[in-house]
Structures are given as C-alpha cells and as structure tokens.
Design a protein around this motif. Structure first.
Motif, PDB file in Angstrom:
ATOM      1  N   ARG A 154       0.810  -1.367   0.164  1.00 53.27           N
ATOM      2  CA  ARG A 154       0.031  -0.006  -0.058  1.00 53.27           C
ATOM      3  C   ARG A 154       0.412   1.780  -0.199  1.00 53.27           C
ATOM      4  O   ARG A 154       1.926   0.926   0.801  1.00 53.27           O
ATOM      5  N   SER A 155       0.777   2.857  -1.127  1.00 58.09           N
ATOM      6  CA  SER A 155       1.028   3.733  -0.242  1.00 58.09           C
ATOM      7  C   SER A 155       0.203   4.011   0.162  1.00 58.09           C
ATOM      8  O   SER A 155      -1.358   4.637   0.251  1.00 58.09           O
ATOM      9  N   LEU A 156       1.244   4.892   1.013  1.00 57.95           N
ATOM     10  CA  LEU A 156       0.551   6.171   2.214  1.00 57.95           C
ATOM     11  C   LEU A 156       0.702   7.664   1.147  1.00 57.95           C
ATOM     12  O   LEU A 156       1.840   8.134   0.381  1.00 57.95           O
ATOM     13  N   PRO A 157       0.189   8.721   1.794  1.00 54.51           N
ATOM     14  CA  PRO A 157       0.319   9.805   0.876  1.00 54.51           C
ATOM     15  C   PRO A 157       1.799  10.177   1.661  1.00 54.51           C
ATOM     16  O   PRO A 157       1.934  11.335   0.847  1.00 54.51           O
ATOM     17  N   ASP A 158       2.356  10.037   2.522  1.00 51.45           N
ATOM     18  CA  ASP A 158       3.895  10.927   2.101  1.00 51.45           C
ATOM     19  C   ASP A 158       4.714  10.416   1.567  1.00 51.45           C
ATOM     20  O   ASP A 158       5.450   9.973   1.322  1.00 51.45           O
ATOM     21  N   LYS A 159       4.122   9.091   0.596  1.00 52.09           N
ATOM     22  CA  LYS A 159       5.453   8.578  -0.470  1.00 52.09           C
ATOM     23  C   LYS A 159       5.762   7.794   0.487  1.00 52.09           C
ATOM     24  O   LYS A 159       6.494   6.742  -0.753  1.00 52.09           O
ATOM     25  N   SER A 160       5.915   7.085   1.742  1.00 55.01           N
ATOM     26  CA  SER A 160       6.318   5.752   1.912  1.00 55.01           C
ATOM     27  C   SER A 160       5.461   4.373   1.393  1.00 55.01           C
ATOM     28  O   SER A 160       4.361   4.745   1.312  1.00 55.01           O
ATOM     29  N   THR A 161       5.524   3.286   1.488  1.00 58.62           N
ATOM     30  CA  THR A 161       4.657   1.944   1.460  1.00 58.62           C
ATOM     31  C   THR A 161       4.724   1.154   2.520  1.00 58.62           C
ATOM     32  O   THR A 161       5.810   1.008   2.782  1.00 58.62           O
ATOM     33  N   THR A 162       3.909   0.731   2.556  1.00 65.18           N
ATOM     34  CA  THR A 162       4.201  -0.045   3.803  1.00 65.18           C
ATOM     35  C   THR A 162       3.718  -1.941   2.888  1.00 65.18           C
ATOM     36  O   THR A 162       2.777  -1.956   1.764  1.00 65.18           O
ATOM     37  N   VAL A 163       4.691  -3.161   3.697  1.00 62.49           N
ATOM     38  CA  VAL A 163       4.302  -4.088   3.557  1.00 62.49           C
ATOM     39  C   VAL A 163       3.986  -4.966   4.205  1.00 62.49           C
ATOM     40  O   VAL A 163       4.221  -4.979   5.267  1.00 62.49           O
ATOM     41  N   SER A 164       2.729  -6.020   3.710  1.00 64.08           N
ATOM     42  CA  SER A 164       2.565  -6.491   5.281  1.00 64.08           C
ATOM     43  C   SER A 164       1.826  -7.477   4.849  1.00 64.08           C
ATOM     44  O   SER A 164       1.975  -8.606   3.761  1.00 64.08           O
ATOM     45  N   SER A 165       2.078  -8.689   5.538  1.00 63.30           N
ATOM     46  CA  SER A 165       2.532 -10.371   5.549  1.00 63.30           C
ATOM     47  C   SER A 165       1.266 -11.003   5.992  1.00 63.30           C
ATOM     48  O   SER A 165       0.895 -10.679   7.598  1.00 63.30           O
ATOM     49  N   LEU A 166       0.125 -11.283   5.769  1.00 64.72           N
ATOM     50  CA  LEU A 166      -1.323 -11.373   5.473  1.00 64.72           C
ATOM     51  C   LEU A 166      -0.980 -13.461   5.808  1.00 64.72           C
ATOM     52  O   LEU A 166      -1.789 -13.476   6.706  1.00 64.72           O
ATOM     53  N   LYS A 183       7.187 -11.400  10.260  1.00 59.86           N
ATOM     54  CA  LYS A 183       6.301 -12.654  10.729  1.00 59.86           C
ATOM     55  C   LYS A 183       5.058 -12.757  10.037  1.00 59.86           C
ATOM     56  O   LYS A 183       4.104 -11.486   9.521  1.00 59.86           O
ATOM     57  N   GLU A 184       4.275 -13.748  10.059  1.00 56.66           N
ATOM     58  CA  GLU A 184       2.650 -13.638   9.659  1.00 56.66           C
ATOM     59  C   GLU A 184       1.882 -12.095  10.601  1.00 56.66           C
ATOM     60  O   GLU A 184       2.044 -12.624  11.428  1.00 56.66           O
ATOM     61  N   LYS A 185       0.749 -11.551   9.788  1.00 60.23           N
ATOM     62  CA  LYS A 185      -0.022 -10.609  10.419  1.00 60.23           C
ATOM     63  C   LYS A 185       1.177  -9.347  10.924  1.00 60.23           C
ATOM     64  O   LYS A 185       0.511  -9.120  11.956  1.00 60.23           O
ATOM     65  N   MET A 186       1.948  -9.616  10.567  1.00 65.32           N
ATOM     66  CA  MET A 186       3.067  -7.999  10.291  1.00 65.32           C
ATOM     67  C   MET A 186       3.291  -6.903   9.660  1.00 65.32           C
ATOM     68  O   MET A 186       3.051  -7.584   8.275  1.00 65.32           O
ATOM     69  N   VAL A 187       3.403  -5.784   9.838  1.00 66.21           N
ATOM     70  CA  VAL A 187       3.444  -5.285   8.350  1.00 66.21           C
ATOM     71  C   VAL A 187       4.810  -4.085   8.862  1.00 66.21           C
ATOM     72  O   VAL A 187       5.378  -4.182   9.441  1.00 66.21           O
ATOM     73  N   THR A 188       5.430  -3.633   7.812  1.00 63.60           N
ATOM     74  CA  THR A 188       6.473  -2.776   7.508  1.00 63.60           C
ATOM     75  C   THR A 188       7.065  -2.071   6.670  1.00 63.60           C
ATOM     76  O   THR A 188       5.163  -1.675   6.384  1.00 63.60           O
ATOM     77  N   ARG A 189       7.246  -0.547   6.939  1.00 60.27           N
ATOM     78  CA  ARG A 189       6.998   0.651   6.113  1.00 60.27           C
ATOM     79  C   ARG A 189       8.465   1.253   5.449  1.00 60.27           C
ATOM     80  O   ARG A 189       9.050   0.915   6.152  1.00 60.27           O
ATOM     81  N   ILE A 190       8.173   1.500   4.138  1.00 60.22           N
ATOM     82  CA  ILE A 190       9.442   1.973   4.050  1.00 60.22           C
ATOM     83  C   ILE A 190       9.436   2.898   3.464  1.00 60.22           C
ATOM     84  O   ILE A 190       8.506   3.602   2.733  1.00 60.22           O
ATOM     85  N   THR A 191      10.479   3.550   3.699  1.00 56.47           N
ATOM     86  CA  THR A 191       9.963   5.616   3.940  1.00 56.47           C
ATOM     87  C   THR A 191      10.573   6.186   2.200  1.00 56.47           C
ATOM     88  O   THR A 191      10.796   5.268   1.451  1.00 56.47           O
ATOM     89  N   PRO A 192       9.957   7.172   1.939  1.00 51.56           N
ATOM     90  CA  PRO A 192      10.728   7.873   0.688  1.00 51.56           C
ATOM     91  C   PRO A 192      11.837   7.329   0.168  1.00 51.56           C
ATOM     92  O   PRO A 192      12.229   7.521  -0.872  1.00 51.56           O
ATOM     93  N   GLN A 193      13.356   7.750   1.212  1.00 47.00           N
ATOM     94  CA  GLN A 193      14.305   7.185   0.882  1.00 47.00           C
ATOM     95  C   GLN A 193      15.050   6.095   0.927  1.00 47.00           C
ATOM     96  O   GLN A 193      15.739   5.749   0.655  1.00 47.00           O
ATOM     97  N   GLY A 194      13.966   5.102   0.767  1.00 46.29           N
ATOM     98  CA  GLY A 194      14.070   3.393   1.401  1.00 46.29           C
ATOM     99  C   GLY A 194      15.176   3.078   2.050  1.00 46.29           C
ATOM    100  O   GLY A 194      15.692   1.151   1.633  1.00 46.29           O
ATOM    101  N   VAL A 195      14.508   3.945   3.431  1.00 48.96           N
ATOM    102  CA  VAL A 195      14.618   2.721   4.667  1.00 48.96           C
ATOM    103  C   VAL A 195      13.320   2.070   5.468  1.00 48.96           C
ATOM    104  O   VAL A 195      11.955   2.707   5.219  1.00 48.96           O
ATOM    105  N   ILE A 196      13.922   0.911   5.722  1.00 48.01           N
ATOM    106  CA  ILE A 196      13.249   0.036   6.518  1.00 48.01           C
ATOM    107  C   ILE A 196      12.601  -0.071   7.564  1.00 48.01           C
ATOM    108  O   ILE A 196      13.880  -0.072   8.714  1.00 48.01           O
TER     109      ILE A 196
END
Length: 396
Positions: A154-166, A183-196
């Motif tokens: 998912r893309s967020l308004p601040d131009k970062s992106t989330t990746v979730s493991s469903l 792990k399952e049912k967890m999420v991370t965000r990748i900032t506009p600068q590419g940092v996880i």
C-alpha cells in the motif's frame, strides 16, 4: 488454405502464446474497479484485463477504492491496495526459495509526469523503479514460514509504502539492501528514502456479529436498511467495511471506513457479500474477516394465516377461550390489537377473555416485508347464569 495448413498455423499460434505466457513474471489474477496497466515497451496506459500476464518492468496502477491481485506462481500472491503503483521486476531464485521482486512507487509520480512526452515518462518511470526495488523472499517452515505467502502493499500519502504479511513469514530486502523479517500478520514501512522501518503487528480481523450468514431481508414498499455489526478488534482505531454483489468482491457496492463497530446500508434487491478489516492508528490494515452473504428481495405476498381453534360461530361455555393458530415463521401476530408470541414454526396460542353476548375476535399476521393477512372468529358467550340455566335444563 487446406485444413492441414490451417491446423499447422493454429498449432504455431498456440505454441507462440504458450511461449509468451511462459516468460511472464506474474499474472494479474483479479482486480476491482479502475486498474490500469502498462507494458514495459509501451508509451500509454491501458485498462487492466483479468488473467493478464505481466512481464519484466510492466506496471500496474490502482486508484481510489480500487485493488489488484497479482500472483507470482501458484503459492505467492500480492494484494495491491488503492492508490498504488507497482512495477514488476525479474523474479530471482535465492537458494531453494523464489523471491518476488517489485518496485513500489508513489502513484503521484505519474501525475507529475503527465505533461511530459510519453518517451520521457517511460524513461523517468524506469529510473524511479530501479531506485525503489524491493525483494520479498518466502521463508522456509524451519524459519516460521508456511511455503505460501499472501502479501499486501500500500502507498501512503507521505510517499512511503507498507508491506504486510497476511499469510506466511517473509524476508523483506529494501532498496538500500537492508532487510527485516516479517512474521505472519506483521507490517513494515519503507520510507521515501528507501529505509525499512522496524516491523509491527497488524490489528487482527474483527469477528462479524450480525446479520448472520445467509440472512434475508424482504420488503414491500421501501428497500431495507440493514445494520451490520462486528466485534471490537485489539489495536484497531477504525475499520474498513466492503459490501459487494459477488463473492470475489470485484463488484463493490460500498467501501467505507468507520470508527465504530457498525455500519448501516440501504440495499437494493439482490444478493450481497460483506467483510471487514481493522486499521490501526497509523492506517495499517490487517487481514479481512470472513465474508457473509445476505439478500434483499421484494415481497408482496401476505403470510398464510390459519385459525385452528375455536371453530367459526363457536358458543363458549366459559368467559374465556383458547385461540390457536399458525402463520409463517418470523411473522408478527396481533389478536384484538395486542401482540402475541409466535413460535419459530409460526404457531401461536392466546387466551381471549369474552364479554357476555357476541364477541368479534380479530387476528392479524404481518410478515417482515409488511404484508398482512387477517382472520376473525365470532364467539358467543351467554353469561354465567344463562350457561348454568342451559346446563340445568339439559339435565332434566
């Protein structure tokens, strides 16, 4: 052409198609509402097609309240949420595990490039994709994986992106080479600068409360207003409810975000399916709940009403009589204007007090849609003295 020539040409076309599909990195297996796709060598976007093969550097874009589902082989599925831009990258193999390679971009990149020539747009998209490439690796069972993965981006308004493991455990490798384990049912965000960013737990799916699965709403004059409700989910700040006219949720009737555990919707005639997912305070979405089916239907048929006892023109020896009847299950019954309890099978029993003389007893049955059926009984009670006198004369 002879039949033999036509057959040969058909075989060659089939082989060519098979070769083309064989080279695909992924398949667009489904989408909802407006979704666009662009081939790597194309200058223009086109409407996405179901079962569309996707190749190296092909792009998929979703818009407001639209989603796309991309399959990488049989076991790995990526769910692309609304307002997102994904570029397919070559799928590499790491040890015994395949990996999903994507470039996750902000969709406003396309809007910023809209005034540029098509060739310049293409070049800028390729450059941006190269700088935002993400690798998603399925972890083996020994590391907590399940062999099958269901990923949501998912893309967020601040131009970062989330990746979730469903579903399944994953290793996410970001544009800068750093990685995290999801792990399952967890999420991370990748900032506009590419940092996880450090992963966090997703809110769980809420449990649906009402209406029950398969519920039916009949109506006569006005289509029904249906109240849907679900349980509170831990860590949920809001909820997203989706109602569709098909079980795959491609024909969306309503897609709303609410802060309460309920939602009211007026339905047109037809069959509907609904489900709910939780969102935490930062807008991260968990997995959807189970789906339930409900139906709204026009009904102008009155319920059946049968008066079992007493018989018509009954003469009662007592100042009260037991009235028994049957209607359809779920109907409401009134006797002389007063509500009466109706059993699940539609049967009802009520003691009716009589006055001396002729008594008119009215029975009204109304179904869920508002259709009504009426019945009546005329019951005569001669009074205690006359009844006793009649009894004494009968004993002589």
């Amino acid at each position: 052409r002879t039949r033999e020539q036509i057959s040969v040409v058909a075989d060659e076309e089939k082989k060519g198609t098979e070769r083309t599909y064989k080279g695909a990195m992924a398949t667009l297996v489904g989408f909802d509402r407006t979704v666009k796709a662009k081939r790597a060598d194309a200058l223009a976007w086109e409407d996405a097609q179901a079962r569309m093969p996707l190749y190296d550097n092909d792009a998929v874009r979703t818009f407001e309240k639209s989603t796309a589902t991309i399959a990488f082989g049989q076991d790995d599925v990526v769910e692309v949420d609304q307002n997102a831009l994904v570029v397919i990258k070559p799928r590499q193999k790491t040890g015994d595990q395949d990996e999903i390679s994507l470039a996750l971009l902000s969709p406003d990149l396309i809007d910023r490039l809209s005034s540029k020539p098509a060739a310049e747009q293409k070049q800028a998209l390729e450059k941006a994709a190269a700088a935002r490439e993400v690798h998603i690796r399925t972890l083996p069972a020994s590391a907590g994986g399940s062999g099958k993965t269901h990923v949501a981006v998912r893309s967020l308004p601040d131009k970062s992106t989330t990746v979730s493991s469903l579903s399944g455990a994953l290793q996410i490798v970001g544009p800068k080479g750093d990685s995290v384990v999801l792990k399952e049912k967890m999420v991370t965000r990748i900032t506009p600068q590419g940092v996880i960013v450090k992963p966090r737990e997703l809110p769980p799916a809420p449990a649906l409360v009402s209406p029950r699965d398969g519920a039916s709403y009949a109506y006569l004059r006005k289509s029904p207003q249906v109240q849907m409700s679900w349980s509170t989910a831990p860590r949920a700040a809001s909820y997203r409810i989706v109602v569709a006219s098909d079980p795959s949720f491609r024909k969306v009737f309503a897609d709303e975000r609410v802060r309460t555990t309920g939602f009211s919707l007026r339905l047109q005639p037809g069959t509907y399916y609904w489900r709910v997912r939780s969102l935490d305070a930062d807008g991260f979405e968990g997995a959807y709940s189970e789906s339930r089916r409900l139906q709204a239907m026009y009904d102008d048929t009155p319920p059946k009403l049968t008066i079992l006892s007493p018989a018509e023109m009954f003469v009662s020896p007592a100042p009260s009589v037991e009235l028994r009847g049957r209607t359809e299950g779920g109907a409401r019954v009134r006797i002389n204007g007063r509500p009466v309890r109706v059993a699940g099978d539609g049967s009802f029993t009520q003691t009716v007090t009589l006055k001396e003389g002729v008594n008119l007893v009215t029975i009204e049955a109304a179904d869920e849609a508002g259709n009504t059926e009426y019945g009546k009984r005329i019951i005569t009670y001669k009074g205690a003295k006359r009844s006793n006198a009649a009894g004494l004369s009968g004993n002589r």
